[in-house]
Design an enzyme around this catalytic site. Structure first.
Site, mmCIF file in Angstrom:
data_model
loop_
_atom_site.group_PDB
_atom_site.id
_atom_site.type_symbol
_atom_site.label_atom_id
_atom_site.label_comp_id
_atom_site.label_asym_id
_atom_site.label_seq_id
_atom_site.Cartn_x
_atom_site.Cartn_y
_atom_site.Cartn_z
ATOM 1 N N HIS B 455 -21.303 -17.615 -3.217
ATOM 2 C CA HIS B 455 -20.749 -17.972 -4.537
ATOM 3 C C HIS B 455 -19.592 -18.974 -4.426
ATOM 4 C CE1 HIS B 455 -17.726 -14.306 -4.802
ATOM 5 N NE2 HIS B 455 -17.658 -14.894 -3.649
ATOM 6 N N GLU B 456 -19.296 -19.567 -5.563
ATOM 7 C CA GLU B 456 -18.209 -20.568 -5.644
ATOM 8 C C GLU B 456 -18.451 -21.746 -4.683
ATOM 9 O OE1 GLU B 456 -15.520 -21.765 -7.874
ATOM 10 O OE2 GLU B 456 -15.683 -19.600 -8.030
#
Lengths: 610, 610
Positions: B455-456
């Site tokens: 994620h991110e």
């Protein structure tokens, strides 16, 4: 996976030639193919569809019985029905007289379809041990009923306080009455103690369970002998049987104390078993009834008889989880559009998205998985082929195979466990966020895989075995033999214009590995040499795999392609070879550095400094 | 963990000196300590005891509402009550005017106690963004109610067909009526589309949820502009509100389409949200009502405003999972007897078993975890300190900090995610079989950690950002600045008799990193340079961490110990420094090799060859 299996067995290991040996004379490439076909089909139909089910429906204990999904019962029945439990055994007792290399390859299909739904390996390993060390009646009563699938088997080694440290087991076995020597099933004892991490320790898959239990017979003073010398081996059936193999109706005092709830590998029941704690008192005495196998004090030796094969089997299972993840990631990368590759106006968002497969970094992650999984499979099948050589080769070839197996077995166990875990992590990464969800299979493969560096001897134990024992035994003869085999490969590769490029680096790596081995032991102080046993194991493994990949490159170059598919297969093998030699082999120097300098920061670290 | 946090903040980063700046003038070492004390206590009481609970009791959707355990409600209330949601904000709106370095350190306690029970970071990140880019009324209505904890916030970027590839998002935002420009809450649009992987996208923790949504405004031809240029940013509240922040009683058309069931990180709801699909028709029109933030087409720029801090926060969370695993493994190794260490008659089984801590290989695994987790924490706090410098330093210092942040942010995000995952795996390994069971916390840490490389911005995205953008921007000024900072450290270390030994290797590593950067780009062909962006990221990260560890060594040498505990802390830091430089830094050459040669095997690999 089948094409690579066929390539390894035939184009590389030439297993067909085993049919020239008496034991395998009735076999041929066709009979081998039939076995592989059958196993591939059963695995596809009875294992793979239920792999997620057994992850979500863990074994449940109602206080009396352990409940498993129906699929697990069906898988067991299909596996037993395939005859694979007795694959290695003589025809006369219903076996197939199959070479171990082919048996291992056939079992690989089950391991890939579902690592944990089946526990056949334990049962056949248990029975194989009895065929080597049991009496004729023990073989007939216990082993034969395991080969048929009527009963299942376990291996009971660890205890709650003694995992890696088997010398500390405390299960006691005391002679059961004055006539204990006279039982036709073997010298009869009463066992008391707790066994931990026992896979398939309790279930209703089979009519009975044959536990093979390590325990200590007290000396005349009633004390247990410290260390491994006091360890003996016992058959402890869950339900007692007579000399014809009929259940007597008596439940033996083996009680499930608890199920272990694991991070993965949930299809296989894993148990804490109490032996002789009185839950099921039997025949008016205290303790679970067990029959000794082999001589007193010979328990570990008997158990270690099976250790090479068990460790190869773990490596193979790890390779197959790697393969399953690789295949899932490959399928996903081939159908999932996402972004556009770098370069050539690739960032032009007005064009449709490319498949994941178009991105170099995705292909890097897929190539790594291919190199890990196929390399691990190749190594394990090579070791399996050595087992055949050990059992059926000329005396000289047999001795060489045995020696090479000593050195390679810790690698066959540890390397796939470590690197196919990395491969399984990359399979998640290829899937992006989807890979982290339970809607895709890859997160389960990764969780299942994590067990393999722990069971059947942890990574650290394999490392101590390798650097502390295997490479120094017989004056370093095992390492020398391996180096000779690698030299032979290098000489052949040097003659191939496409492969000669890999010769200098691997040749240098073997030399540095040898030098590091010497440097580690140059002071003769075990704690100095062995403080960096694990980095040594890692470097050793990477050198072995670089050699295996060069071998596969040679085999691919020699196998004239008869189709586009075979041409593509060869190109893929040569790409994976290149990947391994260019991306992976150079990693060894970081590991060998600390081995050679006998770096002391770890062993000198003080508790209070953490 | 508190001693290392205090050491990093005070002995290394000298955060006390920030109190000399106007914005932080009311702060002191004491006020910082009070914040840390409070957060440490809340994390211990409201987070840690429920970390396993939120793993086993996943968010459940009944078709209307998402149910979370009571513990999650309590944790949110306690976090909001601590004031940490507004830690960085002005006093006048109820903030603490806390330096980001201290805020990040304080948040670390929550992340270590339970990575997934709280989602405060999203809410404060959302509100902070509005404070930078929203109108005064948007700030007052939306951001202020988030700072108080009355409402929560999300970031809605990804879509099912567009994860890493944001330029391909297809959510449409069309002006809502002729007067759309006149809404006091901001230009009003109707949004239609699907957003995937939205953390905290639906729950009952708060009265309302403020979604920040990326969407495209169609051009005059009704078509969406391809690429990132067409992306704008919108506030889409779950429930509509008036200009005073009161709920109007109207439900906006934001509907939960499904919960994602993940491998870990299960305390945080993760959702697929449908915007404007008609489940909750609102105000007689089609589409969810949203208020634009910033200018049309500026959506990604606004979002990226928060990206550095969000990525540092992910790195910090990864570091904290590493720390949690390290602490658990350390506690286990200190109390678990198993075997006897190698050497000095250590194998004498008549002696009592030693603690795990006595084994060199266990200490190796603990030292690795210490080096990864504490190093990762140090890196993230260093970056947080740069954020403070960027915001409150002199113009020159601010510009330098901003430039250094550009280069270090991909490392702060990726390095802890990768290496603390390895650390979490080692924490399992230290526990042996027990670590693989759900009776111990380490398997959950490992599962939770696996999200952080995804994620991110995935690992691969960070790598492209680093090699494709950050080290080449402004003629390579960022890399040059980093090299200067490292040179400065090397010069200081060269003056220290104990640390001078590390100078040549790190100096050489920095040179080789620079040379590899040049070699990668020497042909000027992006696909050649970037095919090995990930190995480059890995090598870059290890060089940065070797530098960080040398910095920590210097700080430890400078911090005169006032107690046995501080003496032990310093010895531990110097041991971890040694471990990192001797075991880890040498790994870079394998990674840099393929970067420098622009190795092509991955990008040239053909689909059919797999």
């Amino acid at each position: 996976m089948r094409p690579i299996v066929d390539f390894l067995l035939h184009d590389w290991l030439n297993v067909d030639t085993l049919a020239q040996r008496e034991r395998f004379a009735d076999h041929s490439r066709e009979t081998f193919a039939q076995v592989l076909d059958t196993c591939e089909r059963i695995a596809r139909e009875k294992y793979a569809p239920f792999n997620r089910l057994v992850d979500t429906q863990e074994p449940a204990f109602d206080g009396e019985k352990v409940h498993l999904p129906q699929a697990t019962h069906d898988a067991w029945a299909a596996y037993a029905g395939s005859g694979m439990l007795a694959a290695a055994q003589d025809y006369e007792i219903g076996g197939m007289q199959l070479p171990y290399a082919v048996e291992a390859a056939a079992n690989a299909f089950f391991a890939k379809a579902s690592a944990s739904i089946g526990a056949g390996m334990l049962t056949s390993g248990n029975a194989n041990l009895l065929m080597a060390h049991g009496t004729a009646l023990q073989q007939q009563v216990f082993a034969h009923n395991e080969f048929s699938g009527r009963w299942a088997g376990t291996m009971c080694l660890s205890e709650p306080q003694a995992g890696s440290s088997l010398s500390d087991i405390a299960t006691r076995a005391e002679p059961d009455g004055a006539d204990f020597q006279d039982d036709p099933l073997g010298p009869r004892y009463r066992l008391r103690g707790n066994k931990m991490w026992i896979s398939a320790g309790e279930h209703e898959l089979t009519e009975n369970i044959v536990h093979l239990v390590l325990a200590k017979i007290p000396g005349p003073d009633g004390q247990l002998v410290p260390g491994v010398k006091g360890i003996s081996l016992f058959i402890v059936p869950k339900k007692l049987v007579d000399t014809t193999g009929r259940l007597t109706g008596e439940r033996n005092d083996v009680a499930l104390a608890g199920l272990n709830h694991k991070c993965g590998w949930r299809g296989t029941t894993n148990t804490l078993l109490n032996f002789g704690e009185g839950k099921y008192p039997v025949r008016g005495g205290a303790g679970a009834i067990g029959y000794r196998v082999g001589a007193p004090g010979e328990g570990l030796r008997c158990m270690f008889h099976m250790m090479n094969e068990a460790r190869i089997a773990i490596g193979l299972s790890a390779a197959m989880l790697g393969m399953a993840g690789y295949e899932a990631a490959l399928a996903y990368a081939r159908q999932r559009p996402q972004g556009r590759p770098v370069g050539e106006g690739g960032k032009d968002a007005s064009k449709p998205q490319s498949l994941l497969m178009a991105h170099a970094d995705i292909k890097r992650m897929l190539l790594a998985q291919k190199a890990y999984a196929e390399g691990a499979l190749a190594l394990c099948l090579y070791c399996a082929r050595l087992v055949d050589e050990k059992h059926t080769g000329t005396p000289e070839a047999s001795a060489e195979a045995a020696l090479l197996l000593e050195v390679l077995t810790p690698i066959a166990k540890s390397w796939p466990s470590e690197w196919c875990l990395e491969g399984n992590s990359l399979a998640i990464q290829v899937h992006g966020g989807y890979g982290y969800t339970r809607d895709f299979p890859v997160e389960q493969y990764w969780r299942d895989q994590r067990l393999n560096m722990i069971h059947e001897g942890t990574h650290g134990i394999q490392a101590l075995d390798l650097l502390g024992r295997k490479v120094v035994m017989q004056g370093g003869a095992g390492l020398k033999l391996l180096a000779e085999r690698i030299s032979d490969t290098l000489a052949r590769a040097g003659q191939d214009e496409q492969l000669a490029t890999y010769v200098p680096a691997l040749g240098g790596a073997v030399q540095r590995l040898g030098a590091a081995t010497k440097a580690a032991w140059s002071t003769g102080v075990p704690e100095e040499a062995l403080a960096n046993a694990t980095p040594y194991l890692q470097a050793f493994g990477h050198v072995v795999l670089a050699w295996v990949w060069l071998e596969l490159g040679l085999a691919a170059r020699a196998a004239a392609p008869a189709s586009d598919a075979e041409r593509a297969r060869n190109a893929g093998l040569l790409s994976a070879l290149r990947f391994f030699h260019v991306y992976e082999l150079p990693k060894i120097d970081a590991w060998l550095g600390v081995v050679s300098s006998r770096e002391a920061v770890c062993r000198e670290m003080q508790d209070a400094w953490f």
